[in-house]
Design a protein around this motif. Structure first.
Motif, PDB file in Angstrom:
ATOM      1  N   MET A 113       0.842  -1.200   0.000  1.00  0.00           N
ATOM      2  CA  MET A 113       0.000   0.000   0.000  1.00  0.00           C
ATOM      3  C   MET A 113       0.875   1.246   0.000  1.00  0.00           C
ATOM      4  O   MET A 113       1.908   1.300   0.678  1.00  0.00           O
ATOM      5  N   LEU A 114       0.456   2.261  -0.744  1.00  0.00           N
ATOM      6  CA  LEU A 114       1.192   3.506  -0.817  1.00  0.00           C
ATOM      7  C   LEU A 114       1.161   4.220   0.532  1.00  0.00           C
ATOM      8  O   LEU A 114       0.125   4.329   1.178  1.00  0.00           O
ATOM      9  N   LEU A 115       2.318   4.735   0.941  1.00  0.00           N
ATOM     10  CA  LEU A 115       2.430   5.568   2.131  1.00  0.00           C
ATOM     11  C   LEU A 115       2.569   7.017   1.674  1.00  0.00           C
ATOM     12  O   LEU A 115       3.329   7.309   0.751  1.00  0.00           O
ATOM     13  N   VAL A 116       1.821   7.910   2.322  1.00  0.00           N
ATOM     14  CA  VAL A 116       1.821   9.324   1.929  1.00  0.00           C
ATOM     15  C   VAL A 116       2.099  10.187   3.149  1.00  0.00           C
ATOM     16  O   VAL A 116       1.502   9.995   4.216  1.00  0.00           O
ATOM     17  N   TYR A 117       3.025  11.120   2.985  1.00  0.00           N
ATOM     18  CA  TYR A 117       3.256  12.141   3.999  1.00  0.00           C
ATOM     19  C   TYR A 117       2.866  13.481   3.398  1.00  0.00           C
ATOM     20  O   TYR A 117       3.507  13.963   2.463  1.00  0.00           O
ATOM     21  N   SER A 118       1.809  14.069   3.917  1.00  0.00           N
ATOM     22  CA  SER A 118       1.309  15.354   3.422  1.00  0.00           C
ATOM     23  C   SER A 118       1.705  16.448   4.401  1.00  0.00           C
ATOM     24  O   SER A 118       1.182  16.518   5.511  1.00  0.00           O
ATOM     25  N   GLY A 119       2.663  17.267   3.983  1.00  0.00           N
ATOM     26  CA  GLY A 119       3.102  18.373   4.815  1.00  0.00           C
ATOM     27  C   GLY A 119       2.639  19.696   4.235  1.00  0.00           C
ATOM     28  O   GLY A 119       2.097  19.762   3.132  1.00  0.00           O
ATOM     29  N   ARG A 120       2.853  20.737   4.970  1.00  0.00           N
ATOM     30  CA  ARG A 120       2.471  22.087   4.545  1.00  0.00           C
ATOM     31  C   ARG A 120       3.692  22.991   4.571  1.00  0.00           C
ATOM     32  O   ARG A 120       4.596  22.804   5.396  1.00  0.00           O
ATOM     33  N   HIS A 121       3.696  23.945   3.676  1.00  0.00           N
ATOM     34  CA  HIS A 121       4.809  24.887   3.590  1.00  0.00           C
ATOM     35  C   HIS A 121       5.056  25.535   4.944  1.00  0.00           C
ATOM     36  O   HIS A 121       4.128  25.987   5.606  1.00  0.00           O
ATOM     37  N   LYS A 122       6.317  25.546   5.379  1.00  0.00           N
ATOM     38  CA  LYS A 122       6.736  26.122   6.648  1.00  0.00           C
ATOM     39  C   LYS A 122       6.142  25.380   7.838  1.00  0.00           C
ATOM     40  O   LYS A 122       5.867  25.973   8.881  1.00  0.00           O
ATOM     41  N   ALA A 123       5.973  24.069   7.700  1.00  0.00           N
ATOM     42  CA  ALA A 123       5.468  23.243   8.800  1.00  0.00           C
ATOM     43  C   ALA A 123       6.431  22.089   9.063  1.00  0.00           C
ATOM     44  O   ALA A 123       6.025  20.932   9.175  1.00  0.00           O
ATOM     45  N   ALA A 124       7.722  22.411   9.133  1.00  0.00           N
ATOM     46  CA  ALA A 124       8.777  21.437   9.427  1.00  0.00           C
ATOM     47  C   ALA A 124       8.856  20.336   8.380  1.00  0.00           C
ATOM     48  O   ALA A 124       9.247  19.215   8.673  1.00  0.00           O
ATOM     49  N   SER A 125       8.502  20.660   7.143  1.00  0.00           N
ATOM     50  CA  SER A 125       8.493  19.639   6.094  1.00  0.00           C
ATOM     51  C   SER A 125       9.901  19.180   5.732  1.00  0.00           C
ATOM     52  O   SER A 125      10.108  17.998   5.427  1.00  0.00           O
ATOM     53  N   SER A 126      10.894  20.064   5.768  1.00  0.00           N
ATOM     54  CA  SER A 126      12.270  19.655   5.453  1.00  0.00           C
ATOM     55  C   SER A 126      12.800  18.686   6.503  1.00  0.00           C
ATOM     56  O   SER A 126      13.461  17.691   6.177  1.00  0.00           O
ATOM     57  N   TRP A 127      12.533  18.971   7.752  1.00  0.00           N
ATOM     58  CA  TRP A 127      12.916  18.072   8.851  1.00  0.00           C
ATOM     59  C   TRP A 127      12.248  16.713   8.687  1.00  0.00           C
ATOM     60  O   TRP A 127      12.903  15.667   8.807  1.00  0.00           O
ATOM     61  N   SER A 128      10.975  16.715   8.397  1.00  0.00           N
ATOM     62  CA  SER A 128      10.247  15.461   8.240  1.00  0.00           C
ATOM     63  C   SER A 128      10.777  14.651   7.070  1.00  0.00           C
ATOM     64  O   SER A 128      10.923  13.428   7.157  1.00  0.00           O
ATOM     65  N   THR A 188       9.513  12.898  -3.597  1.00  0.00           N
ATOM     66  CA  THR A 188       8.992  14.149  -3.050  1.00  0.00           C
ATOM     67  C   THR A 188       8.374  14.985  -4.163  1.00  0.00           C
ATOM     68  O   THR A 188       9.003  15.200  -5.199  1.00  0.00           O
ATOM     69  N   VAL A 189       7.165  15.454  -3.935  1.00  0.00           N
ATOM     70  CA  VAL A 189       6.452  16.291  -4.902  1.00  0.00           C
ATOM     71  C   VAL A 189       6.023  17.566  -4.196  1.00  0.00           C
ATOM     72  O   VAL A 189       5.342  17.524  -3.173  1.00  0.00           O
ATOM     73  N   ILE A 190       6.446  18.699  -4.760  1.00  0.00           N
ATOM     74  CA  ILE A 190       6.116  19.989  -4.145  1.00  0.00           C
ATOM     75  C   ILE A 190       5.249  20.870  -5.037  1.00  0.00           C
ATOM     76  O   ILE A 190       4.771  21.911  -4.587  1.00  0.00           O
ATOM     77  N   LEU A 215       4.457  14.832   0.045  1.00  0.00           N
ATOM     78  CA  LEU A 215       3.746  15.911  -0.632  1.00  0.00           C
ATOM     79  C   LEU A 215       3.804  17.190   0.198  1.00  0.00           C
ATOM     80  O   LEU A 215       3.757  17.136   1.432  1.00  0.00           O
ATOM     81  N   THR A 216       3.886  18.317  -0.476  1.00  0.00           N
ATOM     82  CA  THR A 216       3.792  19.611   0.202  1.00  0.00           C
ATOM     83  C   THR A 216       2.706  20.433  -0.472  1.00  0.00           C
ATOM     84  O   THR A 216       2.686  20.566  -1.694  1.00  0.00           O
ATOM     85  N   ASN A 217       1.781  20.943   0.339  1.00  0.00           N
ATOM     86  CA  ASN A 217       0.694  21.815  -0.144  1.00  0.00           C
ATOM     87  C   ASN A 217      -0.223  21.116  -1.146  1.00  0.00           C
ATOM     88  O   ASN A 217      -0.735  21.748  -2.075  1.00  0.00           O
ATOM     89  N   ILE A 218      -0.457  19.834  -0.975  1.00  0.00           N
ATOM     90  CA  ILE A 218      -1.304  19.113  -1.911  1.00  0.00           C
ATOM     91  C   ILE A 218      -2.756  19.559  -1.772  1.00  0.00           C
ATOM     92  O   ILE A 218      -3.243  19.828  -0.673  1.00  0.00           O
ATOM     93  N   GLN A 219      -3.439  19.654  -2.880  1.00  0.00           N
ATOM     94  CA  GLN A 219      -4.867  19.954  -2.869  1.00  0.00           C
ATOM     95  C   GLN A 219      -5.660  18.659  -2.711  1.00  0.00           C
ATOM     96  O   GLN A 219      -5.258  17.601  -3.203  1.00  0.00           O
ATOM     97  N   TYR A 236      -1.813  30.706  -1.251  1.00  0.00           N
ATOM     98  CA  TYR A 236      -1.561  29.449  -1.965  1.00  0.00           C
ATOM     99  C   TYR A 236      -1.409  28.278  -1.002  1.00  0.00           C
ATOM    100  O   TYR A 236      -1.832  27.165  -1.300  1.00  0.00           O
ATOM    101  N   PHE A 237      -0.810  28.529   0.163  1.00  0.00           N
ATOM    102  CA  PHE A 237      -0.612  27.456   1.138  1.00  0.00           C
ATOM    103  C   PHE A 237      -1.841  27.284   2.024  1.00  0.00           C
ATOM    104  O   PHE A 237      -2.302  26.167   2.276  1.00  0.00           O
ATOM    105  N   LEU A 238      -2.370  28.408   2.496  1.00  0.00           N
ATOM    106  CA  LEU A 238      -3.445  28.330   3.484  1.00  0.00           C
ATOM    107  C   LEU A 238      -4.779  27.940   2.864  1.00  0.00           C
ATOM    108  O   LEU A 238      -5.603  27.282   3.518  1.00  0.00           O
ATOM    109  N   ASP A 239      -5.025  28.323   1.613  1.00  0.00           N
ATOM    110  CA  ASP A 239      -6.284  27.938   0.977  1.00  0.00           C
ATOM    111  C   ASP A 239      -6.371  26.412   0.837  1.00  0.00           C
ATOM    112  O   ASP A 239      -7.460  25.841   0.944  1.00  0.00           O
ATOM    113  N   HIS A 240      -5.243  25.757   0.605  1.00  0.00           N
ATOM    114  CA  HIS A 240      -5.257  24.293   0.507  1.00  0.00           C
ATOM    115  C   HIS A 240      -5.532  23.655   1.867  1.00  0.00           C
ATOM    116  O   HIS A 240      -6.174  22.603   1.944  1.00  0.00           O
TER     117      HIS A 240
END
Length: 288
Positions: free
Chosen positions: A1-16, A33-35, A60-64, A135-139
Protein backbone atom coordinates in the motif's frame (compact mmCIF):
# COMPACT_ATOMS: atom_id res chain seq x y z
CA UNK A 1 0.00 0.00 0.00
CA UNK A 2 1.19 3.51 -0.82
CA UNK A 3 2.43 5.57 2.13
CA UNK A 4 1.82 9.32 1.93
CA UNK A 5 3.26 12.14 4.00
CA UNK A 6 1.31 15.35 3.42
CA UNK A 7 3.10 18.37 4.81
CA UNK A 8 2.47 22.09 4.54
CA UNK A 9 4.81 24.89 3.59
CA UNK A 10 6.74 26.12 6.65
CA UNK A 11 5.47 23.24 8.80
CA UNK A 12 8.78 21.44 9.43
CA UNK A 13 8.49 19.64 6.09
CA UNK A 14 12.27 19.65 5.45
CA UNK A 15 12.92 18.07 8.85
CA UNK A 16 10.25 15.46 8.24
CA UNK A 17 11.60 14.60 4.81
CA UNK A 18 15.06 14.06 6.29
CA UNK A 19 13.69 11.56 8.82
CA UNK A 20 11.52 9.79 6.25
CA UNK A 21 14.33 9.64 3.68
CA UNK A 22 16.59 7.89 6.16
CA UNK A 23 13.89 5.42 7.18
CA UNK A 24 13.20 4.61 3.54
CA UNK A 25 16.92 4.08 2.99
CA UNK A 26 16.98 1.56 5.82
CA UNK A 27 13.94 -0.30 4.51
CA UNK A 28 14.76 -0.12 0.81
CA UNK A 29 11.64 1.92 0.03
CA UNK A 30 11.41 4.30 -2.92
CA UNK A 31 10.57 7.76 -1.62
CA UNK A 32 9.57 10.51 -4.03
CA UNK A 33 8.99 14.15 -3.05
CA UNK A 34 6.45 16.29 -4.90
CA UNK A 35 6.12 19.99 -4.14
CA UNK A 36 4.27 21.27 -7.22
CA UNK A 37 1.97 20.04 -10.04
CA UNK A 38 4.76 20.68 -12.56
CA UNK A 39 6.45 17.54 -11.32
CA UNK A 40 3.60 15.24 -12.31
CA UNK A 41 2.51 17.15 -15.40
CA UNK A 42 4.62 14.93 -17.75
CA UNK A 43 2.79 11.89 -16.34
CA UNK A 44 -0.70 13.30 -16.76
CA UNK A 45 -1.64 12.85 -13.10
CA UNK A 46 -0.14 12.40 -9.67
CA UNK A 47 -1.45 8.83 -9.56
CA UNK A 48 0.30 7.99 -12.81
CA UNK A 49 3.58 9.34 -11.45
CA UNK A 50 3.20 7.02 -8.47
CA UNK A 51 2.49 4.03 -10.71
CA UNK A 52 5.26 4.58 -13.24
CA UNK A 53 7.92 5.49 -10.71
CA UNK A 54 6.94 2.62 -8.38
CA UNK A 55 6.67 4.94 -5.41
CA UNK A 56 6.51 3.40 -1.94
CA UNK A 57 6.40 6.62 0.09
CA UNK A 58 5.13 9.84 -1.44
CA UNK A 59 6.10 13.07 0.30
CA UNK A 60 3.75 15.91 -0.63
CA UNK A 61 3.79 19.61 0.20
CA UNK A 62 0.69 21.81 -0.14
CA UNK A 63 -1.30 19.11 -1.91
CA UNK A 64 -4.87 19.95 -2.87
CA UNK A 65 -7.64 17.60 -1.83
CA UNK A 66 -8.75 17.01 -5.42
CA UNK A 67 -5.28 15.81 -6.44
CA UNK A 68 -4.83 13.73 -3.29
CA UNK A 69 -8.04 11.85 -4.05
CA UNK A 70 -6.60 10.52 -7.33
CA UNK A 71 -4.05 8.39 -5.48
CA UNK A 72 -4.36 4.61 -5.13
CA UNK A 73 -5.19 3.02 -1.72
CA UNK A 74 -2.95 4.62 0.86
CA UNK A 75 -2.04 5.31 4.45
CA UNK A 76 -1.49 9.01 5.00
CA UNK A 77 -0.10 11.39 7.58
CA UNK A 78 -1.19 15.03 7.23
CA UNK A 79 0.63 17.67 9.27
CA UNK A 80 -0.66 21.21 9.71
CA UNK A 81 0.57 24.25 11.61
CA UNK A 82 -1.04 27.35 13.04
CA UNK A 83 -1.62 29.34 9.82
CA UNK A 84 -0.51 32.56 11.49
CA UNK A 85 2.85 30.99 12.29
CA UNK A 86 3.08 29.82 8.68
CA UNK A 87 2.73 33.45 7.62
CA UNK A 88 5.42 34.72 10.01
CA UNK A 89 7.83 31.92 9.15
CA UNK A 90 7.08 32.42 5.47
CA UNK A 91 7.77 36.14 5.69
CA UNK A 92 11.35 35.67 6.87
CA UNK A 93 11.97 32.70 4.61
CA UNK A 94 10.62 34.38 1.49
CA UNK A 95 12.45 37.61 2.24
CA UNK A 96 15.82 36.04 3.02
CA UNK A 97 16.51 32.40 2.35
CA UNK A 98 13.98 30.31 0.45
CA UNK A 99 15.31 28.87 -2.81
CA UNK A 100 13.73 30.02 -6.06
CA UNK A 101 14.40 26.58 -7.57
CA UNK A 102 13.94 23.21 -5.88
CA UNK A 103 13.49 19.67 -7.21
CA UNK A 104 13.43 20.99 -10.76
CA UNK A 105 10.61 23.44 -10.01
CA UNK A 106 11.03 27.20 -10.39
CA UNK A 107 8.98 29.39 -8.07
CA UNK A 108 8.33 32.21 -10.52
CA UNK A 109 6.42 34.42 -8.09
CA UNK A 110 9.08 34.42 -5.37
CA UNK A 111 11.69 36.87 -6.77
CA UNK A 112 9.18 39.70 -7.16
CA UNK A 113 7.64 38.96 -3.78
CA UNK A 114 11.11 38.96 -2.20
CA UNK A 115 11.94 42.28 -3.82
CA UNK A 116 8.72 43.77 -2.45
CA UNK A 117 9.34 42.45 1.08
CA UNK A 118 12.81 43.97 1.11
CA UNK A 119 11.37 47.35 0.19
CA UNK A 120 8.97 47.32 3.14
CA UNK A 121 9.48 47.31 6.88
CA UNK A 122 8.56 44.18 8.81
CA UNK A 123 5.03 45.28 9.72
CA UNK A 124 4.04 46.25 6.18
CA UNK A 125 5.85 43.23 4.75
CA UNK A 126 3.84 40.99 7.03
CA UNK A 127 0.65 42.37 5.48
CA UNK A 128 1.99 41.45 2.04
CA UNK A 129 2.81 37.98 3.31
CA UNK A 130 -0.72 37.44 4.62
CA UNK A 131 -2.08 37.70 1.09
CA UNK A 132 0.83 35.88 -0.55
CA UNK A 133 0.29 32.90 1.77
CA UNK A 134 -3.08 32.15 0.23
CA UNK A 135 -1.56 29.45 -1.97
CA UNK A 136 -0.61 27.46 1.14
CA UNK A 137 -3.44 28.33 3.48
CA UNK A 138 -6.28 27.94 0.98
CA UNK A 139 -5.26 24.29 0.51
CA UNK A 140 -5.38 23.77 4.27
CA UNK A 141 -8.83 25.36 4.23
CA UNK A 142 -10.22 22.92 1.66
CA UNK A 143 -8.58 19.76 3.00
CA UNK A 144 -10.94 17.05 4.31
CA UNK A 145 -9.90 16.42 7.91
CA UNK A 146 -12.20 13.40 8.38
CA UNK A 147 -10.62 10.87 6.02
CA UNK A 148 -10.32 7.45 7.69
CA UNK A 149 -6.92 6.61 6.19
CA UNK A 150 -5.33 9.86 7.36
CA UNK A 151 -3.56 10.41 10.67
CA UNK A 152 -4.04 14.12 11.33
CA UNK A 153 -1.26 15.82 13.30
CA UNK A 154 -0.08 19.29 14.19
CA UNK A 155 3.49 20.44 13.79
CA UNK A 156 3.32 21.82 17.31
CA UNK A 157 2.79 18.28 18.63
CA UNK A 158 5.46 16.92 16.34
CA UNK A 159 8.22 19.18 17.64
CA UNK A 160 6.89 19.20 21.21
CA UNK A 161 7.24 15.44 21.70
CA UNK A 162 9.00 14.17 18.57
CA UNK A 163 9.69 10.63 19.76
CA UNK A 164 6.05 10.00 20.68
CA UNK A 165 4.68 11.57 17.49
CA UNK A 166 7.16 9.90 15.14
CA UNK A 167 6.35 6.59 16.84
CA UNK A 168 2.69 7.21 15.98
CA UNK A 169 3.65 8.07 12.38
CA UNK A 170 5.73 4.94 11.84
CA UNK A 171 3.06 2.81 13.54
CA UNK A 172 0.40 4.27 11.26
CA UNK A 173 2.54 3.32 8.28
CA UNK A 174 3.06 -0.19 9.66
CA UNK A 175 6.83 0.26 9.67
CA UNK A 176 7.58 -0.57 13.33
CA UNK A 177 7.88 -4.02 14.87
CA UNK A 178 5.24 -4.75 17.52
CA UNK A 179 6.06 -3.82 21.12
CA UNK A 180 8.07 -6.47 22.95
CA UNK A 181 9.32 -8.21 19.81
CA UNK A 182 12.12 -10.64 20.63
CA UNK A 183 14.14 -9.56 17.60
CA UNK A 184 14.39 -5.92 18.69
CA UNK A 185 18.07 -6.14 19.61
CA UNK A 186 18.93 -7.83 16.33
CA UNK A 187 17.07 -5.21 14.33
CA UNK A 188 18.66 -2.24 16.10
CA UNK A 189 22.08 -3.79 15.51
CA UNK A 190 21.26 -4.07 11.81
CA UNK A 191 19.96 -0.49 11.78
CA UNK A 192 23.12 0.86 13.38
CA UNK A 193 25.23 -0.99 10.83
CA UNK A 194 23.20 0.40 7.94
CA UNK A 195 23.10 3.91 9.40
CA UNK A 196 26.87 4.00 9.47
CA UNK A 197 26.80 3.66 5.68
CA UNK A 198 23.84 5.98 5.05
CA UNK A 199 25.15 8.80 7.19
CA UNK A 200 28.72 8.51 5.94
CA UNK A 201 27.72 10.06 2.60
CA UNK A 202 29.86 10.11 -0.54
CA UNK A 203 32.75 11.78 1.30
CA UNK A 204 32.68 9.43 4.28
CA UNK A 205 35.16 6.63 4.99
CA UNK A 206 35.19 4.07 2.20
CA UNK A 207 34.85 1.15 4.60
CA UNK A 208 31.57 2.57 5.93
CA UNK A 209 30.14 3.07 2.46
CA UNK A 210 31.08 -0.49 1.60
CA UNK A 211 29.16 -2.01 4.50
CA UNK A 212 26.48 -4.51 3.45
CA UNK A 213 22.87 -3.41 3.62
CA UNK A 214 20.95 -5.61 6.08
CA UNK A 215 17.49 -6.60 4.92
CA UNK A 216 14.81 -4.95 7.04
CA UNK A 217 11.07 -5.01 6.56
CA UNK A 218 10.23 -3.11 9.71
CA UNK A 219 12.13 -0.79 12.00
CA UNK A 220 12.87 -1.51 15.66
CA UNK A 221 10.99 0.78 18.00
CA UNK A 222 14.24 1.97 19.52
CA UNK A 223 15.13 3.45 16.12
CA UNK A 224 12.71 6.35 16.66
CA UNK A 225 14.68 8.13 19.42
CA UNK A 226 17.83 7.34 17.46
CA UNK A 227 16.67 9.21 14.34
CA UNK A 228 15.03 12.05 16.26
CA UNK A 229 18.24 12.51 18.24
CA UNK A 230 20.21 12.74 15.02
CA UNK A 231 17.95 15.07 13.03
CA UNK A 232 17.94 17.96 15.48
CA UNK A 233 17.33 21.67 14.95
CA UNK A 234 20.98 22.31 15.76
CA UNK A 235 22.29 19.81 13.24
CA UNK A 236 19.90 20.74 10.42
CA UNK A 237 20.56 24.46 10.87
CA UNK A 238 24.33 23.88 10.75
CA UNK A 239 24.72 25.94 13.88
CA UNK A 240 25.10 25.74 17.64
CA UNK A 241 21.63 27.22 18.14
CA UNK A 242 18.78 25.62 20.02
CA UNK A 243 15.09 26.09 19.16
CA UNK A 244 14.07 29.62 20.10
CA UNK A 245 17.42 31.15 19.21
CA UNK A 246 16.92 33.23 16.06
CA UNK A 247 18.96 33.49 12.89
CA UNK A 248 16.90 35.30 10.23
CA UNK A 249 19.31 34.23 7.48
CA UNK A 250 18.94 30.52 8.21
CA UNK A 251 16.25 28.28 6.70
CA UNK A 252 15.77 26.96 10.25
CA UNK A 253 15.15 30.44 11.68
CA UNK A 254 13.68 29.86 15.13
CA UNK A 255 12.02 26.46 15.48
CA UNK A 256 9.31 27.20 18.04
CA UNK A 257 5.54 27.74 17.72
CA UNK A 258 3.54 30.82 18.64
CA UNK A 259 5.89 33.36 17.08
CA UNK A 260 2.98 35.06 15.32
CA UNK A 261 2.06 36.77 18.60
CA UNK A 262 5.36 38.67 18.41
CA UNK A 263 4.53 40.15 15.00
CA UNK A 264 0.75 40.35 14.55
CA UNK A 265 -0.56 43.77 15.42
CA UNK A 266 -4.27 44.55 15.33
CA UNK A 267 -4.10 45.38 11.62
CA UNK A 268 -2.49 42.01 10.88
CA UNK A 269 -5.16 40.21 12.87
CA UNK A 270 -7.84 42.08 10.95
CA UNK A 271 -6.19 41.35 7.59
CA UNK A 272 -5.83 37.66 8.43
CA UNK A 273 -9.46 37.38 9.47
CA UNK A 274 -10.64 39.29 6.40
CA UNK A 275 -8.73 36.93 4.10
CA UNK A 276 -9.07 33.57 5.89
CA UNK A 277 -11.98 33.97 8.28
CA UNK A 278 -11.91 31.66 11.28
CA UNK A 279 -9.41 29.22 9.72
CA UNK A 280 -7.17 29.12 12.78
CA UNK A 281 -10.05 28.29 15.13
CA UNK A 282 -11.46 25.65 12.78
CA UNK A 283 -8.07 23.96 12.77
CA UNK A 284 -8.13 23.88 16.55
CA UNK A 285 -5.87 26.84 17.31
CA UNK A 286 -6.75 29.58 19.80
CA UNK A 287 -8.39 32.74 18.55
CA UNK A 288 -6.63 36.10 18.49
Amino acid sequence: MLLVYSGRHKAASSWSRAILREACGLLGLNMVTVIAPEQWAPYGSLAELVRRERVDLLSLTNIQQKHYETLPPRRTVNVIRDPRDIIVSGYFSHRNTHAVQALGVTWHELPEHRRRLRELDVADGMLEEIEFSGYFLDHMNTWDYRQPEVLELRMEEQIGDPVAVWTRIFEHYGLLVPPGALTEWMRIAAVRLRLAALRAGPDGPRWRRALPAPTLRRLPRSYVPLTVGHHTFTRLSYSARRPGEVDEMNHYRKGVPGDWRNYFEERHRAAFRARYGDLAERLGYPAD
